[in-house]
Write a protein that holds these residues in place. Structure first.
Motif, PDB file in Angstrom:
ATOM      1  N   SER A   5       0.845  -1.192   0.000  1.00 11.03           N
ATOM      2  CA  SER A   5       0.000   0.000   0.000  1.00 11.03           C
ATOM      3  C   SER A   5       0.880   1.241   0.000  1.00 11.03           C
ATOM      4  O   SER A   5       2.092   1.170   0.212  1.00 11.03           O
ATOM      5  CB  SER A   5      -0.895   0.011   1.239  1.00 11.03           C
ATOM      6  N   ARG A   6       0.282   2.381  -0.217  1.00  8.42           N
ATOM      7  CA  ARG A   6       1.019   3.642  -0.158  1.00  8.42           C
ATOM      8  C   ARG A   6       1.648   3.817   1.223  1.00  8.42           C
ATOM      9  O   ARG A   6       2.785   4.270   1.353  1.00  8.42           O
ATOM     10  CB  ARG A   6       0.060   4.793  -0.478  1.00  8.42           C
ATOM     11  N   LEU A  25       6.889   8.800  -4.489  1.00  6.97           N
ATOM     12  CA  LEU A  25       6.234   7.719  -3.743  1.00  6.97           C
ATOM     13  C   LEU A  25       5.297   6.918  -4.639  1.00  6.97           C
ATOM     14  O   LEU A  25       5.268   5.689  -4.577  1.00  6.97           O
ATOM     15  CB  LEU A  25       5.470   8.281  -2.547  1.00  6.97           C
ATOM     16  N   ALA A  26       4.551   7.603  -5.497  1.00  5.27           N
ATOM     17  CA  ALA A  26       3.633   6.911  -6.407  1.00  5.27           C
ATOM     18  C   ALA A  26       4.402   6.032  -7.382  1.00  5.27           C
ATOM     19  O   ALA A  26       4.031   4.879  -7.632  1.00  5.27           O
ATOM     20  CB  ALA A  26       2.786   7.927  -7.160  1.00  5.27           C
ATOM     21  N   ARG A  27       5.498   6.565  -7.938  1.00  3.79           N
ATOM     22  CA  ARG A  27       6.319   5.787  -8.867  1.00  3.79           C
ATOM     23  C   ARG A  27       6.943   4.584  -8.160  1.00  3.79           C
ATOM     24  O   ARG A  27       6.921   3.463  -8.675  1.00  3.79           O
ATOM     25  CB  ARG A  27       7.395   6.674  -9.489  1.00  3.79           C
ATOM     26  N   GLY A  30       4.429   1.753  -7.532  1.00  3.67           N
ATOM     27  CA  GLY A  30       4.211   0.957  -8.732  1.00  3.67           C
ATOM     28  C   GLY A  30       5.379   0.037  -9.036  1.00  3.67           C
ATOM     29  O   GLY A  30       5.189  -1.143  -9.376  1.00  3.67           O
ATOM     30  N   GLN A  31       6.588   0.547  -8.908  1.00  2.99           N
ATOM     31  CA  GLN A  31       7.776  -0.253  -9.200  1.00  2.99           C
ATOM     32  C   GLN A  31       7.926  -1.415  -8.213  1.00  2.99           C
ATOM     33  O   GLN A  31       8.230  -2.546  -8.611  1.00  2.99           O
ATOM     34  CB  GLN A  31       9.024   0.625  -9.178  1.00  2.99           C
ATOM     35  N   LEU A  32       7.730  -1.145  -6.924  1.00  4.92           N
ATOM     36  CA  LEU A  32       7.862  -2.208  -5.930  1.00  4.92           C
ATOM     37  C   LEU A  32       6.784  -3.276  -6.120  1.00  4.92           C
ATOM     38  O   LEU A  32       7.064  -4.480  -5.993  1.00  4.92           O
ATOM     39  CB  LEU A  32       7.801  -1.622  -4.513  1.00  4.92           C
TER      40      LEU A  32
END
Length: 100
Positions: A5-6, A25-27, A30-32
């Motif tokens: 989660s975020r 953080l958003a990128r 998604g990458q993780l």
């Protein structure tokens, strides 16, 4: 497999002492999550008939033997330190509490 989660990403970034903005953080979220999805695919493969491989190439020690040499004079080392007490380099405490 569960996704991050975020809040998970914010927590990991905090632990790693990373100052990330919202876009980063958003990128990273998604990458993780993509990495976790790829791991789940690999973890699901049947590897029963494949012998374990510790190394794909032969190991060779590339380290040199330790050789005792003269150290720099303490005064020269302390001259390069941002702060010292005359005998030791003084650095900020990192584990909390006051430095002694």
């Amino acid at each position: 497999m569960a996704t991050l989660s975020r809040a998970d990403v914010v927590h990991v970034a905090h632990l790693a002492r990373l100052g990330l903005d919202d876009a980063e953080l958003a990128r990273l979220e998604g990458q993780l999550n993509h990495i976790l999805e790829q791991y789940a695919i690999l973890a699901g493969l049947d590897t029963e008939g494949i012998p374990p491989t510790a190394q794909t190439i032969e190991l060779e020690n590339i380290l040199r033997d330790d050789v005792v040499t003269a150290s720099m004079p303490v005064a020269d080392v302390l001259a390069n330190a941002a702060e010292h007490d005359g005998a030791q380099i003084v650095v900020p405490a990192i584990l909390g509490g006051d430095a002694e």
